[in-house]
Design a protein around this motif. Structure first.
Motif, PDB file in Angstrom:
ATOM      1  N   LEU A  44       7.583  12.574  -2.354  1.00 16.27           N
ATOM      2  CA  LEU A  44       7.870  11.525  -1.382  1.00 16.27           C
ATOM      3  C   LEU A  44       6.859  10.405  -1.537  1.00 16.27           C
ATOM      4  O   LEU A  44       5.680  10.650  -1.795  1.00 16.27           O
ATOM      5  CB  LEU A  44       7.800  12.069   0.047  1.00 16.27           C
ATOM      6  CG  LEU A  44       8.842  13.121   0.412  1.00 16.27           C
ATOM      7  CD1 LEU A  44       8.322  14.517   0.135  1.00 16.27           C
ATOM      8  CD2 LEU A  44       9.237  12.982   1.861  1.00 16.27           C
ATOM      9  N   THR A  45       7.339   9.178  -1.383  1.00 13.37           N
ATOM     10  CA  THR A  45       6.450   8.016  -1.392  1.00 13.37           C
ATOM     11  C   THR A  45       6.662   7.220  -0.107  1.00 13.37           C
ATOM     12  O   THR A  45       7.770   7.184   0.438  1.00 13.37           O
ATOM     13  CB  THR A  45       6.688   7.096  -2.606  1.00 13.37           C
ATOM     14  OG1 THR A  45       8.059   6.684  -2.605  1.00 13.37           O
ATOM     15  CG2 THR A  45       6.361   7.796  -3.906  1.00 13.37           C
ATOM     16  N   TYR A  46       5.579   6.617   0.337  1.00 14.58           N
ATOM     17  CA  TYR A  46       5.550   5.843   1.578  1.00 14.58           C
ATOM     18  C   TYR A  46       4.874   4.533   1.215  1.00 14.58           C
ATOM     19  O   TYR A  46       3.698   4.521   0.855  1.00 14.58           O
ATOM     20  CB  TYR A  46       4.720   6.626   2.601  1.00 14.58           C
ATOM     21  CG  TYR A  46       4.626   6.072   3.997  1.00 14.58           C
ATOM     22  CD1 TYR A  46       5.335   6.656   5.032  1.00 14.58           C
ATOM     23  CD2 TYR A  46       3.774   5.020   4.306  1.00 14.58           C
ATOM     24  CE1 TYR A  46       5.210   6.198   6.342  1.00 14.58           C
ATOM     25  CE2 TYR A  46       3.655   4.555   5.607  1.00 14.58           C
ATOM     26  CZ  TYR A  46       4.369   5.148   6.624  1.00 14.58           C
ATOM     27  OH  TYR A  46       4.242   4.696   7.915  1.00 14.58           O
ATOM     28  N   THR A  47       5.642   3.451   1.249  1.00 10.48           N
ATOM     29  CA  THR A  47       5.130   2.147   0.841  1.00 10.48           C
ATOM     30  C   THR A  47       5.249   1.156   1.989  1.00 10.48           C
ATOM     31  O   THR A  47       6.355   0.918   2.494  1.00 10.48           O
ATOM     32  CB  THR A  47       5.901   1.609  -0.385  1.00 10.48           C
ATOM     33  OG1 THR A  47       5.835   2.593  -1.428  1.00 10.48           O
ATOM     34  CG2 THR A  47       5.319   0.292  -0.866  1.00 10.48           C
TER      35      THR A  47
ATOM     36  N   LEU B 287       3.136  12.010   5.055  1.00 11.22           N
ATOM     37  CA  LEU B 287       2.866  10.689   4.465  1.00 11.22           C
ATOM     38  C   LEU B 287       2.248   9.739   5.483  1.00 11.22           C
ATOM     39  O   LEU B 287       1.322   8.986   5.160  1.00 11.22           O
ATOM     40  CB  LEU B 287       4.155  10.083   3.908  1.00 11.22           C
ATOM     41  CG  LEU B 287       4.771  10.780   2.706  1.00 11.22           C
ATOM     42  CD1 LEU B 287       6.158  10.216   2.436  1.00 11.22           C
ATOM     43  CD2 LEU B 287       3.894  10.637   1.482  1.00 11.22           C
ATOM     44  N   SER B 288       2.756   9.753   6.713  1.00 12.72           N
ATOM     45  CA  SER B 288       2.182   8.901   7.760  1.00 12.72           C
ATOM     46  C   SER B 288       0.713   9.236   7.971  1.00 12.72           C
ATOM     47  O   SER B 288      -0.139   8.346   8.079  1.00 12.72           O
ATOM     48  CB  SER B 288       2.941   9.083   9.082  1.00 12.72           C
ATOM     49  OG  SER B 288       4.263   8.647   8.964  1.00 12.72           O
ATOM     50  N   THR B 289       0.409  10.525   8.021  1.00 13.83           N
ATOM     51  CA  THR B 289      -0.977  10.964   8.186  1.00 13.83           C
ATOM     52  C   THR B 289      -1.836  10.507   7.011  1.00 13.83           C
ATOM     53  O   THR B 289      -2.973  10.054   7.196  1.00 13.83           O
ATOM     54  CB  THR B 289      -1.029  12.501   8.326  1.00 13.83           C
ATOM     55  OG1 THR B 289      -0.280  12.877   9.487  1.00 13.83           O
ATOM     56  CG2 THR B 289      -2.452  13.002   8.446  1.00 13.83           C
ATOM     57  N   MET B 290      -1.291  10.612   5.805  1.00 11.49           N
ATOM     58  CA  MET B 290      -2.032  10.169   4.617  1.00 11.49           C
ATOM     59  C   MET B 290      -2.296   8.667   4.662  1.00 11.49           C
ATOM     60  O   MET B 290      -3.378   8.208   4.282  1.00 11.49           O
ATOM     61  CB  MET B 290      -1.262  10.548   3.350  1.00 11.49           C
ATOM     62  CG  MET B 290      -1.205  12.040   3.094  1.00 11.49           C
ATOM     63  SD  MET B 290      -0.081  12.468   1.722  1.00 11.49           S
ATOM     64  CE  MET B 290      -1.020  11.816   0.334  1.00 11.49           C
ATOM     65  N   MET B 291      -1.315   7.892   5.129  1.00 11.27           N
ATOM     66  CA  MET B 291      -1.501   6.441   5.204  1.00 11.27           C
ATOM     67  C   MET B 291      -2.565   6.090   6.235  1.00 11.27           C
ATOM     68  O   MET B 291      -3.415   5.224   5.997  1.00 11.27           O
ATOM     69  CB  MET B 291      -0.174   5.742   5.522  1.00 11.27           C
ATOM     70  CG  MET B 291      -0.273   4.217   5.553  1.00 11.27           C
ATOM     71  SD  MET B 291      -0.930   3.456   4.020  1.00 11.27           S
ATOM     72  CE  MET B 291       0.465   3.675   2.919  1.00 11.27           C
ATOM     73  N   VAL B 292      -2.543   6.755   7.373  1.00 13.91           N
ATOM     74  CA  VAL B 292      -3.553   6.503   8.402  1.00 13.91           C
ATOM     75  C   VAL B 292      -4.943   6.832   7.848  1.00 13.91           C
ATOM     76  O   VAL B 292      -5.907   6.098   8.087  1.00 13.91           O
ATOM     77  CB  VAL B 292      -3.246   7.307   9.685  1.00 13.91           C
ATOM     78  CG1 VAL B 292      -4.449   7.339  10.615  1.00 13.91           C
ATOM     79  CG2 VAL B 292      -2.031   6.709  10.389  1.00 13.91           C
TER      80      VAL B 292
ATOM     81  N   GLN C  66       0.856  -1.192   0.000  1.00 12.43           N
ATOM     82  CA  GLN C  66       0.000   0.000   0.000  1.00 12.43           C
ATOM     83  C   GLN C  66       0.892   1.241   0.000  1.00 12.43           C
ATOM     84  O   GLN C  66       1.869   1.315   0.744  1.00 12.43           O
ATOM     85  CB  GLN C  66      -0.899  -0.030   1.232  1.00 12.43           C
ATOM     86  CG  GLN C  66      -2.033   0.940   1.200  1.00 12.43           C
ATOM     87  CD  GLN C  66      -3.007   0.702   2.359  1.00 12.43           C
ATOM     88  OE1 GLN C  66      -2.943  -0.307   3.064  1.00 12.43           O
ATOM     89  NE2 GLN C  66      -3.899   1.644   2.560  1.00 12.43           N
ATOM     90  N   THR C  67       0.557   2.226  -0.842  1.00 12.71           N
ATOM     91  CA  THR C  67       1.428   3.387  -1.061  1.00 12.71           C
ATOM     92  C   THR C  67       0.645   4.690  -1.033  1.00 12.71           C
ATOM     93  O   THR C  67      -0.493   4.741  -1.486  1.00 12.71           O
ATOM     94  CB  THR C  67       2.143   3.268  -2.424  1.00 12.71           C
ATOM     95  OG1 THR C  67       2.919   2.072  -2.439  1.00 12.71           O
ATOM     96  CG2 THR C  67       3.056   4.437  -2.697  1.00 12.71           C
TER      97      THR C  67
ATOM     98  N   VAL D  39      -0.871   5.886  15.431  1.00 11.13           N
ATOM     99  CA  VAL D  39       0.064   6.996  15.623  1.00 11.13           C
ATOM    100  C   VAL D  39       1.383   6.672  14.926  1.00 11.13           C
ATOM    101  O   VAL D  39       1.735   5.508  14.742  1.00 11.13           O
ATOM    102  CB  VAL D  39       0.336   7.278  17.125  1.00 11.13           C
ATOM    103  CG1 VAL D  39      -0.925   7.763  17.830  1.00 11.13           C
ATOM    104  CG2 VAL D  39       0.891   6.059  17.832  1.00 11.13           C
ATOM    105  N   ALA D  40       2.111   7.717  14.568  1.00 12.84           N
ATOM    106  CA  ALA D  40       3.460   7.524  14.040  1.00 12.84           C
ATOM    107  C   ALA D  40       4.369   7.132  15.202  1.00 12.84           C
ATOM    108  O   ALA D  40       4.403   7.821  16.218  1.00 12.84           O
ATOM    109  CB  ALA D  40       3.963   8.785  13.359  1.00 12.84           C
ATOM    110  N   LEU D  41       5.048   6.040  15.051  1.00 19.22           N
ATOM    111  CA  LEU D  41       5.971   5.562  16.081  1.00 19.22           C
ATOM    112  C   LEU D  41       7.363   6.156  15.886  1.00 19.22           C
ATOM    113  O   LEU D  41       8.143   6.249  16.824  1.00 19.22           O
ATOM    114  CB  LEU D  41       6.024   4.035  16.048  1.00 19.22           C
ATOM    115  CG  LEU D  41       6.797   3.320  17.144  1.00 19.22           C
ATOM    116  CD1 LEU D  41       6.232   3.664  18.521  1.00 19.22           C
ATOM    117  CD2 LEU D  41       6.740   1.814  16.910  1.00 19.22           C
TER     118      LEU D  41
END
Length: 147
Positions: free
Chosen positions: A106-109, A66-71, A11-12, A85-87
């Motif tokens: 930036l990408t978060y996968t 990106l962390s917020t977007m993934m959540v 998931q990205t 939460v972001a750890l």
């Protein structure tokens, strides 16, 4: 996404931003980091960089986006009694400078799920408009059980 966790491997999410002079100066003001490499154009003309560079920590701020977007994209965990939460961000490396006017994408996968520990890990990569990698990191999310 699998039925047993809120996000799934592969998931990205992505985020792009052109870094402006005002971004850097506002960040300097908020953090108190007025290092000459960020705010002294004349000094930086005499360096290997040739001009001012953005704070690396500003890129970490984009990683937080990106962390917020993934959540936001994850399955609803609140109904299950957990708060995501972001750890943290591990193995952060700034591999090339980001100059004023550069557009970073930036990408978060998601790369790993640890359902027992209620965590996910992600590969984060930041590239400039020329395709050069400017930063990498591992992003960690944790789902914390509510009382």
């Amino acid at each position: 996404m699998t039925d047993d966790f809120y996000v799934s491997v592969g998931q990205t999410v992505s985020f792009a931003k052109t870094v402006s002079e005002s971004d850097v100066y506002l960040f300097a003001g908020v953090t108190g980091d007025f290092a000459p490499v960020h705010i002294n154009e004349e000094m930086m003309k005499t360096t290997a960089f040739g001009r001012r560079i953005a704070h690396g920590a500003l890129l970490v701020g984009f990683m937080s986006t990106l962390s917020t977007m993934m959540v936001a994209q994850a399955k609803d965990s609140r109904a299950a009694g957990e708060t995501p939460v972001a750890l943290g961000y591990d193995r952060i490396r700034f591999t090339a400078p980001v100059f004023f006017g550069d557009t970073v994408t930036l990408t978060y996968t998601i790369t790993e799920i640890d359902a027992v520990r209620r965590r996910s890990s992600a590969a984060i990569e930041a590239k400039n408009q020329r395709g050069d990698t400017v930063a990498v990191a591992t992003g960690l999310l944790k789902w914390v059980k509510d009382p």
